[in-house]
Design a protein around this motif. Structure first.
Motif, PDB file in Angstrom:
ATOM      1  N   ARG A 247      -4.351   6.349   6.493  1.00  0.00           N
ATOM      2  CA  ARG A 247      -5.642   6.253   6.758  1.00  0.00           C
ATOM      3  C   ARG A 247      -5.659   5.529   8.006  1.00  0.00           C
ATOM      4  O   ARG A 247      -6.331   5.635   9.063  1.00  0.00           O
TER       5      ARG A 247
ATOM      6  N   LEU B  17       0.831  -0.989   0.147  1.00  0.00           N
ATOM      7  CA  LEU B  17       0.123   0.044  -0.368  1.00  0.00           C
ATOM      8  C   LEU B  17       0.500   1.412  -0.447  1.00  0.00           C
ATOM      9  O   LEU B  17       1.812   0.898   0.554  1.00  0.00           O
TER      10      LEU B  17
ATOM     11  N   ASP C 144      -8.936   1.697   1.007  1.00  0.00           N
ATOM     12  CA  ASP C 144      -7.152   1.160   1.293  1.00  0.00           C
ATOM     13  C   ASP C 144      -7.751  -0.415   1.582  1.00  0.00           C
ATOM     14  O   ASP C 144      -6.306  -0.519   2.404  1.00  0.00           O
TER      15      ASP C 144
ATOM     16  N   SER D 285      -2.129   5.651   1.760  1.00  0.00           N
ATOM     17  CA  SER D 285      -3.156   4.597   2.987  1.00  0.00           C
ATOM     18  C   SER D 285      -2.853   4.312   4.130  1.00  0.00           C
ATOM     19  O   SER D 285      -3.554   3.872   4.945  1.00  0.00           O
ATOM     20  N   TRP D 286      -1.320   4.205   4.399  1.00  0.00           N
ATOM     21  CA  TRP D 286      -0.960   3.647   5.823  1.00  0.00           C
ATOM     22  C   TRP D 286      -1.365   4.245   6.691  1.00  0.00           C
ATOM     23  O   TRP D 286      -2.026   4.224   8.015  1.00  0.00           O
TER      24      TRP D 286
ATOM     25  N   GLU E 148      -4.008   5.032  -4.714  1.00  0.00           N
ATOM     26  CA  GLU E 148      -5.018   4.156  -3.385  1.00  0.00           C
ATOM     27  C   GLU E 148      -5.613   3.428  -3.744  1.00  0.00           C
ATOM     28  O   GLU E 148      -6.747   3.686  -4.212  1.00  0.00           O
TER      29      GLU E 148
ATOM     30  N   SER F 135      -7.201  -3.535  -4.884  1.00  0.00           N
ATOM     31  CA  SER F 135      -6.087  -3.014  -5.291  1.00  0.00           C
ATOM     32  C   SER F 135      -6.359  -2.808  -6.999  1.00  0.00           C
ATOM     33  O   SER F 135      -7.011  -4.386  -7.219  1.00  0.00           O
TER      34      SER F 135
END
Length: 142
Positions: free
Chosen positions: A40, A33, A84, A37-38, A80, A89
């Motif tokens: 959030r 990620l 997330d 994303s991490w 992203e 993805s």
């Protein structure tokens, strides 16, 4: 510097990552990620995909710093994913496109997030996530 090896947990993986994160799900390599994303994910642990995964502030800071340092920055992980979620993805969908939906329902698999059901090295953070055809391709056209 960001690590782009998406198949291996970095050597400096904090023990807290295994203790806190891998106690509920696969200890995903941070390179899967992007950093945002991490950020959030770590800022909403009290409602982590429907579960309260809160941890103490010092551990949260340690893990967040480590995730940021090793977040994905390759072409395929810069975008992203929706919510997330690694399993939503673009690259995950492409890599798993031939897996029939019935496979995700198998008791041995349950969900696309159960990496270890099909990838033997996932739980260890192995660089080679070999396939387990018995679990993942039953009924699959792959």
């Amino acid at each position: 510097a960001h690590a782009d090896s998406d198949r291996l947990l970095p050597r400096n993986t904090p023990p807290a990552y295994q203790q806190e994160c891998a106690s509920c799900h696969t200890a995903y390599p941070p390179a899967l990620l992007p950093a945002r994303s991490w950020t959030r994910i770590m800022s909403t642990l009290d409602k982590h995909y429907g579960t309260d995964a809160s941890i103490d502030a010092a551990t949260q800071r340690q893990l967040d710093d480590w995730l940021q340092a090793h977040a994905g920055s390759s072409k395929r992980t810069r975008m992203e994913p929706p919510q997330d979620r690694i399993t939503r993805s673009v690259w995950f969908a492409r890599k798993h496109r031939k897996i029939e939906s019935a496979v995700w329902q198998l008791a041995s698999v349950k969900t696309p997030a159960s990496c270890g059901a099909c990838h033997a090295g996932a739980a260890r953070g192995s660089a080679v996530w070999s396939m387990r055809p018995r679990a993942c391709f039953i009924g699959s056209s792959r």
